[in-house]
Design a protein around this motif. Structure first.
Motif, PDB file in Angstrom:
ATOM      1  N   ALA B 218       0.753  -1.046  -0.123  1.00 54.09           N
ATOM      2  CA  ALA B 218      -0.538  -0.388   0.331  1.00 54.09           C
ATOM      3  C   ALA B 218       0.631   1.117  -0.432  1.00 54.09           C
ATOM      4  O   ALA B 218       2.122   0.969   0.811  1.00 54.09           O
ATOM      5  CB  ALA B 218      -0.992   0.002   1.535  1.00 54.09           C
ATOM      6  N   GLY B 219       0.600   2.342  -0.505  1.00 55.78           N
ATOM      7  CA  GLY B 219       1.739   3.880  -0.412  1.00 55.78           C
ATOM      8  C   GLY B 219       1.798   3.480  -1.831  1.00 55.78           C
ATOM      9  O   GLY B 219       2.648   4.471  -2.857  1.00 55.78           O
ATOM     10  N   GLY B 220       2.463   2.125  -2.549  1.00 57.43           N
ATOM     11  CA  GLY B 220       3.223   2.133  -4.232  1.00 57.43           C
ATOM     12  C   GLY B 220       5.027   2.268  -3.631  1.00 57.43           C
ATOM     13  O   GLY B 220       5.135   1.985  -2.423  1.00 57.43           O
ATOM     14  N   SER B 221       5.008   1.927  -4.673  1.00 54.22           N
ATOM     15  CA  SER B 221       6.362   1.687  -4.492  1.00 54.22           C
ATOM     16  C   SER B 221       7.389   2.344  -5.858  1.00 54.22           C
ATOM     17  O   SER B 221       6.713   3.209  -6.559  1.00 54.22           O
ATOM     18  CB  SER B 221       7.207  -0.157  -4.546  1.00 54.22           C
ATOM     19  OG  SER B 221       6.730  -0.821  -4.445  1.00 54.22           O
ATOM     20  N   GLN B 222       8.900   2.685  -5.094  1.00 51.59           N
ATOM     21  CA  GLN B 222       9.719   3.373  -5.904  1.00 51.59           C
ATOM     22  C   GLN B 222      10.039   2.563  -7.653  1.00 51.59           C
ATOM     23  O   GLN B 222       9.729   2.687  -8.700  1.00 51.59           O
ATOM     24  CB  GLN B 222      10.893   3.877  -5.381  1.00 51.59           C
ATOM     25  CG  GLN B 222      10.958   4.890  -4.126  1.00 51.59           C
ATOM     26  CD  GLN B 222      10.261   6.393  -4.527  1.00 51.59           C
ATOM     27  OE1 GLN B 222      10.426   6.594  -5.335  1.00 51.59           O
ATOM     28  NE2 GLN B 222       9.773   6.628  -3.901  1.00 51.59           N
ATOM     29  N   GLN B 223      10.131   1.811  -7.416  1.00 50.13           N
ATOM     30  CA  GLN B 223      10.028   0.256  -8.237  1.00 50.13           C
ATOM     31  C   GLN B 223       9.486  -0.633  -8.017  1.00 50.13           C
ATOM     32  O   GLN B 223       9.199  -0.530  -6.885  1.00 50.13           O
ATOM     33  CB  GLN B 223      11.976   0.158  -8.291  1.00 50.13           C
ATOM     34  CG  GLN B 223      12.709   1.621  -8.868  1.00 50.13           C
ATOM     35  CD  GLN B 223      12.788   1.792 -10.552  1.00 50.13           C
ATOM     36  OE1 GLN B 223      12.298   0.282 -11.691  1.00 50.13           O
ATOM     37  NE2 GLN B 223      11.781   3.057 -10.906  1.00 50.13           N
ATOM     38  N   PRO B 224       9.373  -0.939  -9.066  1.00 45.98           N
ATOM     39  CA  PRO B 224       8.104  -2.749  -8.984  1.00 45.98           C
ATOM     40  C   PRO B 224       8.869  -3.493  -8.492  1.00 45.98           C
ATOM     41  O   PRO B 224      10.267  -4.018  -8.330  1.00 45.98           O
ATOM     42  CB  PRO B 224       8.133  -3.193 -10.058  1.00 45.98           C
ATOM     43  CG  PRO B 224       8.544  -1.764 -11.478  1.00 45.98           C
ATOM     44  CD  PRO B 224       9.678  -1.483 -10.756  1.00 45.98           C
ATOM     45  N   THR B 225       8.370  -4.218  -7.758  1.00 45.89           N
ATOM     46  CA  THR B 225       8.779  -5.150  -6.571  1.00 45.89           C
ATOM     47  C   THR B 225       8.463  -6.584  -6.743  1.00 45.89           C
ATOM     48  O   THR B 225       8.962  -7.685  -5.957  1.00 45.89           O
ATOM     49  CB  THR B 225       7.978  -5.136  -5.132  1.00 45.89           C
ATOM     50  OG1 THR B 225       6.867  -4.996  -4.851  1.00 45.89           O
ATOM     51  CG2 THR B 225       8.731  -3.708  -4.843  1.00 45.89           C
ATOM     52  N   SER B 226       6.766  -6.347  -8.344  1.00 41.45           N
ATOM     53  CA  SER B 226       6.762  -7.763  -8.536  1.00 41.45           C
ATOM     54  C   SER B 226       6.857  -7.614 -10.088  1.00 41.45           C
ATOM     55  O   SER B 226       7.153  -6.841 -10.709  1.00 41.45           O
ATOM     56  CB  SER B 226       5.872  -8.062  -8.007  1.00 41.45           C
ATOM     57  OG  SER B 226       4.506  -7.110  -7.474  1.00 41.45           O
ATOM     58  N   ALA B 227       6.800  -9.242 -10.686  1.00 45.80           N
ATOM     59  CA  ALA B 227       6.034  -8.678 -12.372  1.00 45.80           C
ATOM     60  C   ALA B 227       4.818  -8.560 -12.251  1.00 45.80           C
ATOM     61  O   ALA B 227       3.846  -8.160 -11.655  1.00 45.80           O
ATOM     62  CB  ALA B 227       6.396 -10.597 -12.422  1.00 45.80           C
ATOM     63  N   PRO B 228       4.807  -7.169 -13.396  1.00 48.11           N
ATOM     64  CA  PRO B 228       3.663  -7.050 -13.613  1.00 48.11           C
ATOM     65  C   PRO B 228       2.728  -8.253 -13.531  1.00 48.11           C
ATOM     66  O   PRO B 228       2.733  -9.337 -14.129  1.00 48.11           O
ATOM     67  CB  PRO B 228       3.512  -6.358 -15.426  1.00 48.11           C
ATOM     68  CG  PRO B 228       5.167  -5.804 -15.053  1.00 48.11           C
ATOM     69  CD  PRO B 228       6.109  -7.243 -14.787  1.00 48.11           C
ATOM     70  N   ILE B 229       1.189  -8.258 -13.535  1.00 47.01           N
ATOM     71  CA  ILE B 229       0.076  -9.067 -13.767  1.00 47.01           C
ATOM     72  C   ILE B 229      -0.633  -8.563 -14.893  1.00 47.01           C
ATOM     73  O   ILE B 229      -1.339  -9.211 -15.858  1.00 47.01           O
ATOM     74  CB  ILE B 229      -1.233  -8.229 -12.852  1.00 47.01           C
ATOM     75  CG1 ILE B 229      -1.224  -7.197 -13.073  1.00 47.01           C
ATOM     76  CG2 ILE B 229      -0.656  -9.452 -11.479  1.00 47.01           C
ATOM     77  CD1 ILE B 229      -2.964  -6.649 -12.035  1.00 47.01           C
ATOM     78  N   LEU B 230       0.193  -7.455 -15.601  1.00 47.77           N
ATOM     79  CA  LEU B 230      -0.429  -6.980 -16.828  1.00 47.77           C
ATOM     80  C   LEU B 230       0.494  -6.439 -17.644  1.00 47.77           C
ATOM     81  O   LEU B 230       0.810  -5.309 -17.447  1.00 47.77           O
ATOM     82  CB  LEU B 230      -1.531  -6.252 -16.717  1.00 47.77           C
ATOM     83  CG  LEU B 230      -3.365  -6.697 -16.848  1.00 47.77           C
ATOM     84  CD1 LEU B 230      -4.629  -6.312 -16.874  1.00 47.77           C
ATOM     85  CD2 LEU B 230      -3.906  -7.788 -18.585  1.00 47.77           C
ATOM     86  N   THR B 231       0.971  -6.565 -18.567  1.00 54.81           N
ATOM     87  CA  THR B 231       1.498  -4.982 -20.006  1.00 54.81           C
ATOM     88  C   THR B 231       0.329  -4.882 -21.025  1.00 54.81           C
ATOM     89  O   THR B 231      -0.380  -6.078 -21.482  1.00 54.81           O
ATOM     90  CB  THR B 231       2.792  -5.186 -20.063  1.00 54.81           C
ATOM     91  OG1 THR B 231       2.257  -6.909 -20.987  1.00 54.81           O
ATOM     92  CG2 THR B 231       3.494  -5.260 -19.101  1.00 54.81           C
ATOM     93  N   VAL B 232       0.765  -4.237 -21.426  1.00 55.09           N
ATOM     94  CA  VAL B 232       0.199  -3.630 -22.685  1.00 55.09           C
ATOM     95  C   VAL B 232       1.248  -2.811 -23.802  1.00 55.09           C
ATOM     96  O   VAL B 232       1.941  -1.925 -22.922  1.00 55.09           O
ATOM     97  CB  VAL B 232      -0.867  -2.648 -22.760  1.00 55.09           C
ATOM     98  CG1 VAL B 232      -2.362  -3.309 -21.959  1.00 55.09           C
ATOM     99  CG2 VAL B 232      -0.962  -1.497 -22.150  1.00 55.09           C
ATOM    100  N   ALA B 233       1.036  -2.674 -24.975  1.00 57.99           N
ATOM    101  CA  ALA B 233       2.681  -1.825 -25.968  1.00 57.99           C
ATOM    102  C   ALA B 233       1.547  -0.973 -26.658  1.00 57.99           C
ATOM    103  O   ALA B 233       0.249  -0.643 -26.590  1.00 57.99           O
ATOM    104  CB  ALA B 233       2.604  -3.223 -27.302  1.00 57.99           C
TER     105      ALA B 233
END
Lengths: 200, 235
Positions: B218-233
């Motif tokens: 909660a609050g968010g991270s500076q950098q991702p700490t897990s793999a994306p659940i979704l990505t789009v080009a």
């Protein structure tokens, strides 16, 4: 108009191939949408047999089936611009219109007379419908794949699609709960799809 | 009796629903990408059942039909389809998406658009600006049941994000959006748990190649700490 964008990806799926989409039906519909009567003539050649045959199977009366087929084909002319390739094949779009029209006819004409009767107790119709599909399906692959379903899956799909019964009526006819009928219809269609998709 | 509408795909494609249930299911369909996919697939299967009973109609039918169409006015295409372009597609997808979330703006600042008329109008203007930009580009990705659609405009440096069917997270977690590549991931803000349908506008598109969503504390991270659940080009 160019080829619909949804088409190339659909041909990668066995299902799209299995329904034998006439290669140019979607493109023809694009021309029909712009008022091209020659293109509509070709749509007629491609689709009049399945549309009429389906109506005939559901309403079981050649005169009514002819009326329905005419209505459906004129509707295809009228609403060609409404076809959305991304939502499914053109064949499926046309036959969905046809099936719904045929089912509406069956339900409205039978409503007064025998609908209550046939929902109250299984009528001879039911065996007749189930039986005929087993013996008269012209299409070999569908016949073979229908045999691969469980009996209740086959009966549920047959009664609904060819008989025009609602799933509630099917539930009454088969003496199976509503939830089970819904599941059997869905599972049966999935099994049918997998079987048809496995065809060469 | 109440029903889970998801069960009705089978009866629906067989035209085996009563009128009320059919309407209810059709109302539900645009709000449920998974149901729409399944329904479309099963519908194609029923086409086989129709083809299997094809039967030649009487020859007179052709002449009748051709006569009839010659004097039948055609229905115009539904509105919104006359200008085929990414942004019309984007608009329709936007309208269809179920659980749009909140609006936020990147660069470390998050602006929540509240439900006041003023904020709603401000949001609408921003959404409209992106959707109607000449270079608007629409991309959609699906994972499990969740769907995300991003309409991005390089010239504005902004994107409109809509999500559908994102699962609610425990309070200690949040969804976070990222601009990905070619530089290290840059936060595009956090996503609150799905609430009322809301579009969401993010800035900071820059030269990002992809847009991703991760699950973060909660609050968010500076950098991702897990793999994306979704990505789009991105376009």
């Amino acid at each position: 108009m160019t080829e619909p964008t949804g088409k190339p990806s659909r041909t990668l799926k066995p299902v799209g191939d299995a329904t034998r989409e006439p290669p140019d039906l979607a493109a023809l519909l694009g021309r029909v949408a712009r008022g091209d009567q020659d293109a509509f003539g070709q749509v007629y050649e491609l689709m009049s047999r399945p549309v009429y045959g389906l109506a005939l199977r559901v309403v079981r009366d050649p005169a009514q089936a002819e009326e329905i087929a005419q209505d459906v084909l004129v509707e295809v002319w009228r609403k060609a611009s409404h076809y959305r390739p991304e939502r499914g094949s053109a064949t499926s779009w046309v036959l969905t219109v046809a099936h719904r029209r045929a089912v509406d006819r069956v339900r409205s004409t039978q409503a007064d007379r025998d609908r209550e009767e046939r929902t109250a107790a299984p009528s001879p119709d039911y065996d007749e419908v189930a039986e005929e599909v087993g013996t008269r399906l012209e299409h070999q692959q569908v016949r073979r794949c229908m045999r691969g379903l469980t009996q209740t899956q086959r009966e549920s799909i047959t009664l609904a699609y060819y008989g025009g019964y609602t799933y509630r009526e099917v539930s009454e006819l088969l003496g199976v709960g509503l939830a089970a009928v819904k599941t059997r219809m869905r599972d049966g269609l999935i099994r049918l799809r997998d079987c048809l998709g496995a065809q060469p | 009796m109440t029903h889970d509408p998801h069960d009705l795909a089978g009866p629906y494609v067989l035209d085996a629903l009563g009128d009320t249930e059919r309407r209810r299911f059709e109302h539900h369909l645009p709000r449920c990408a998974a149901c729409a996919d399944e329904t479309a697939g099963l519908r194609e299967t029923t086409t086989w059942l129709a083809l299997a009973v094809a039967h030649r109609p009487p020859d007179r039918l052709r002449a009748r039909v051709m006569t009839e169409i010659a004097r039948t006015r055609q229905s115009p295409p539904p509105l919104g389809r006359r200008l085929p372009s990414p942004r019309t597609g984007g608009l329709s997808r936007l309208a269809a998406a179920a659980c749009l979330v909140l609006a936020l703006i990147g660069g470390g600042t998050t602006w929540h658009f509240h439900r006041s008329a003023e904020h709603a109008q401000a949001l609408n203007r921003r959404v409209t600006a992106v959707m109607t930009a000449p270079d608007a580009h629409t991309s959609t990705a699906r994972a499990q049941t969740a769907t995300i659609t991003v309409v991005s405009s390089r010239s504005l440096g902004e994107a409109v994000v809509t999500t559908a069917r994102l699962q609610r997270l425990p309070p200690a977690k949040t969804y976070q959006m990222w601009w990905l590549g070619p530089t290290p991931p840059r936060s595009a803000g956090t996503l609150n748990p799905p609430g009322r349908p809301r579009p969401l506008v993010t800035t900071g598109l820059g030269n990002a190649q992809r847009f991703g969503v991760t699950i973060e504390p909660a609050g968010g991270s500076q950098q991702p700490t897990s793999a994306p659940i979704l990505t789009v080009a991105l376009g």
